[in-house]
Design a protein around this motif. Structure first.
Motif, PDB file in Angstrom:
ATOM      1  N   ASP A 180     -21.959  20.174  -1.969  1.00  0.00           N
ATOM      2  CA  ASP A 180     -22.952  19.653  -2.918  1.00  0.00           C
ATOM      3  C   ASP A 180     -22.656  18.201  -3.299  1.00  0.00           C
ATOM      4  O   ASP A 180     -23.573  17.386  -3.424  1.00  0.00           O
ATOM      5  N   ILE A 181     -21.370  17.907  -3.509  1.00  0.00           N
ATOM      6  CA  ILE A 181     -20.972  16.574  -3.985  1.00  0.00           C
ATOM      7  C   ILE A 181     -19.815  16.062  -3.138  1.00  0.00           C
ATOM      8  O   ILE A 181     -18.815  16.773  -2.937  1.00  0.00           O
ATOM      9  N   TYR A 182     -19.951  14.859  -2.641  1.00  0.00           N
ATOM     10  CA  TYR A 182     -18.849  14.195  -1.940  1.00  0.00           C
ATOM     11  C   TYR A 182     -18.485  12.934  -2.703  1.00  0.00           C
ATOM     12  O   TYR A 182     -19.333  12.054  -2.896  1.00  0.00           O
ATOM     13  N   PHE A 183     -17.244  12.848  -3.129  1.00  0.00           N
ATOM     14  CA  PHE A 183     -16.748  11.622  -3.772  1.00  0.00           C
ATOM     15  C   PHE A 183     -16.061  10.815  -2.687  1.00  0.00           C
ATOM     16  O   PHE A 183     -14.964  11.153  -2.230  1.00  0.00           O
ATOM     17  N   GLU A 184     -16.720   9.740  -2.285  1.00  0.00           N
ATOM     18  CA  GLU A 184     -16.353   8.970  -1.091  1.00  0.00           C
ATOM     19  C   GLU A 184     -15.354   7.866  -1.399  1.00  0.00           C
ATOM     20  O   GLU A 184     -15.656   6.921  -2.135  1.00  0.00           O
ATOM     21  N   ASN A 185     -14.153   7.993  -0.807  1.00  0.00           N
ATOM     22  CA  ASN A 185     -13.124   6.966  -0.947  1.00  0.00           C
ATOM     23  C   ASN A 185     -12.676   6.393   0.398  1.00  0.00           C
ATOM     24  O   ASN A 185     -11.843   5.489   0.430  1.00  0.00           O
ATOM     25  N   VAL A 186     -13.210   6.918   1.519  1.00  0.00           N
ATOM     26  CA  VAL A 186     -12.616   6.654   2.828  1.00  0.00           C
ATOM     27  C   VAL A 186     -13.561   5.943   3.800  1.00  0.00           C
ATOM     28  O   VAL A 186     -13.209   4.949   4.412  1.00  0.00           O
ATOM     29  N   GLY A 187     -14.779   6.470   3.974  1.00  0.00           N
ATOM     30  CA  GLY A 187     -15.732   5.879   4.914  1.00  0.00           C
ATOM     31  C   GLY A 187     -15.483   6.280   6.357  1.00  0.00           C
ATOM     32  O   GLY A 187     -14.695   7.183   6.657  1.00  0.00           O
ATOM     33  N   GLY A 188     -16.176   5.615   7.277  1.00  0.00           N
ATOM     34  CA  GLY A 188     -15.968   5.814   8.708  1.00  0.00           C
ATOM     35  C   GLY A 188     -16.275   7.220   9.185  1.00  0.00           C
ATOM     36  O   GLY A 188     -17.279   7.822   8.813  1.00  0.00           O
ATOM     37  N   ILE A 248     -11.657   2.940   2.097  1.00  0.00           N
ATOM     38  CA  ILE A 248     -10.364   2.325   2.402  1.00  0.00           C
ATOM     39  C   ILE A 248     -10.075   2.263   3.898  1.00  0.00           C
ATOM     40  O   ILE A 248      -9.380   1.358   4.358  1.00  0.00           O
ATOM     41  N   SER A 249     -10.637   3.190   4.691  1.00  0.00           N
ATOM     42  CA  SER A 249     -10.372   3.167   6.139  1.00  0.00           C
ATOM     43  C   SER A 249     -10.997   1.942   6.806  1.00  0.00           C
ATOM     44  O   SER A 249     -10.628   1.592   7.931  1.00  0.00           O
ATOM     45  N   GLN A 250     -11.933   1.282   6.127  1.00  0.00           N
ATOM     46  CA  GLN A 250     -12.659   0.162   6.729  1.00  0.00           C
ATOM     47  C   GLN A 250     -12.145  -1.209   6.300  1.00  0.00           C
ATOM     48  O   GLN A 250     -12.459  -2.214   6.934  1.00  0.00           O
ATOM     49  N   TYR A 251     -11.376  -1.269   5.236  1.00  0.00           N
ATOM     50  CA  TYR A 251     -11.022  -2.569   4.654  1.00  0.00           C
ATOM     51  C   TYR A 251     -10.161  -3.426   5.581  1.00  0.00           C
ATOM     52  O   TYR A 251     -10.233  -4.650   5.532  1.00  0.00           O
ATOM     53  N   GLY A 252      -9.350  -2.770   6.392  1.00  0.00           N
ATOM     54  CA  GLY A 252      -8.450  -3.525   7.255  1.00  0.00           C
ATOM     55  C   GLY A 252      -8.993  -3.799   8.646  1.00  0.00           C
ATOM     56  O   GLY A 252      -8.284  -4.321   9.499  1.00  0.00           O
ATOM     57  N   LEU A 253     -10.273  -3.451   8.896  1.00  0.00           N
ATOM     58  CA  LEU A 253     -10.875  -3.651  10.215  1.00  0.00           C
ATOM     59  C   LEU A 253     -11.636  -4.963  10.258  1.00  0.00           C
ATOM     60  O   LEU A 253     -12.356  -5.301   9.316  1.00  0.00           O
TER      61      LEU A 253
END
Length: 341
Positions: A223-231, A253-258
């Motif tokens: 029902d609810i996804y609290f998104e901290n990661v992405g990708g 956070i998975s995207q910040y270093g790309l």
């Protein structure tokens, strides 16, 4: 003329192109007068006590259109500080505050729009970098305001052992939701289940197929996804959302270093399942801070909420602590102690 003292600072050497390394920062010692300069109205001079390491800081190390850190200057972030001198009518010497400050021993703050006085001092001051500060408000705003959670709903939290995620899970449980979190080590998974009270948790690094993992933990959907990661995790979640599900986009956070962020290839789920996916910024909700404190302070004092910090001692440890966020080295909220009250 105030006393002149040395002021150790963490400097950004140059703009970062991909992920951040310790060598992108350096320590520099300057000097500062321990009083407000003449003609500097509405300013506050503070001694920094605790600094917060947060993933968004990597974005500010990159060359953006707005809001980038400046090379060869101290970086800044959320911290807890003590007022040394003030030319602002709302602050006096000895006040404790939290908000945006420099990564240095002493800071002259000219813009107080992001500064909050600390009134409740019988809780650890370091908590104002976390549960009682920006991460706490982020968890509160994202879960209650953006997601409008209801009892009985299913909730998934990625990066669940971090500063924000650990609180979202506990807010979900107190609301009567079923909550599962993911993290990057067995230690963190155990923390989620045994300390923070998540119904279940898994180590995403051990999963070959995120889609299959989410089906295992949410056979009837999310029902609810609290998104901290992405990708790839976001892509898998969209396949497993329920009709009229909500996604609060807090971070990726998975995207910040790309250098080139990954795309998400199944956005049609937003239409087919009538999903509401909303990004949010915590400063849009700071007007709710008193309401948040009314809820959370009694729960901390009654030990109904648990909070875990990862403490690094000394300003010189700050670059290493910040870099560690992006490999998941920290367990809980990463805090740097500059000086103890």
């Amino acid at each position: 003329m105030g006393e002149e003292v040395k002021n150790k600072q963490v400097i950004l050497n140059d703009y970062v192109k991909a992920s951040v390394k310790e060598s992108d920062m350096s320590l520099r010692t300057s000097t500062i007068q321990l009083r407000i300069p003449a003609g500097c109205d509405d300013a506050v001079l503070v001694k920094n006590l605790y600094l917060s390491c947060d993933p968004y800081m990597l974005l500010r190390m990159k060359k953006l259109e707005v809001d980038s850190f400046q090379p060869n200057s101290p970086i800044s972030g959320f911290g807890v500080s003590k007022v040394i001198d003030s030319s602002h009518p709302n602050y006096t010497k000895g006040d404790l505050v939290w908000g945006i400050t420099g990564w240095e021993e002493y800071s002259l703050i000219r813009d107080q729009s992001g500064l909050f006085k600390i009134h409740d001092t019988d809780l650890p001051l370091s908590y104002y970098t976390g549960i009682l500060g920006m991460p706490g408000m982020t968890a509160y705003a994202g879960f209650f305001e953006v997601c409008s959670a209801k009892k009985g709903e299913t909730v998934y939290v990625s990066a669940a052992s971090g500063a924000v995620g650990q609180l979202v899970g506990q807010f979900a449980k107190s609301t009567g939701c079923y909550v599962v979190g993911s993290a990057g080590s067995k230690e963190k998974v155990d923390l989620l289940k045994n300390k923070f009270g998540f119904d279940d948790a898994f180590n995403y690094k051990e999963e070959q197929d995120y889609n299959a993992a989410l089906k295992r933990y949410f056979p009837d959907g999310i029902d609810i996804y609290f998104e901290n990661v992405g990708g790839k995790m976001l892509e898998a979640v969209l396949n497993n959302m329920r009709l009229h599900g909500r996604v609060a986009v807090c971070g990726m956070i998975s995207q910040y270093g790309l250098e080139q962020p990954e795309g998400v290839h199944n956005l049609f789920n937003l239409i087919a399942k009538r999903i509401r996916m909303q990004g949010f910024a915590v400063h849009d909700y700071y007007h709710l801070y008193p309401k948040f404190l009314e809820m959370v302070v009694p729960q901390i004092k009654e030990r109904k909420i648990t909070y875990v910090e990862d403490i690094a001692e000394g300003l010189e440890s700050a670059p290493n602590a910040l870099v560690g966020l992006f490999s998941g080295r920290n367990v809980g909220k990463q805090v740097v102690v500059v000086a103890r009250e």
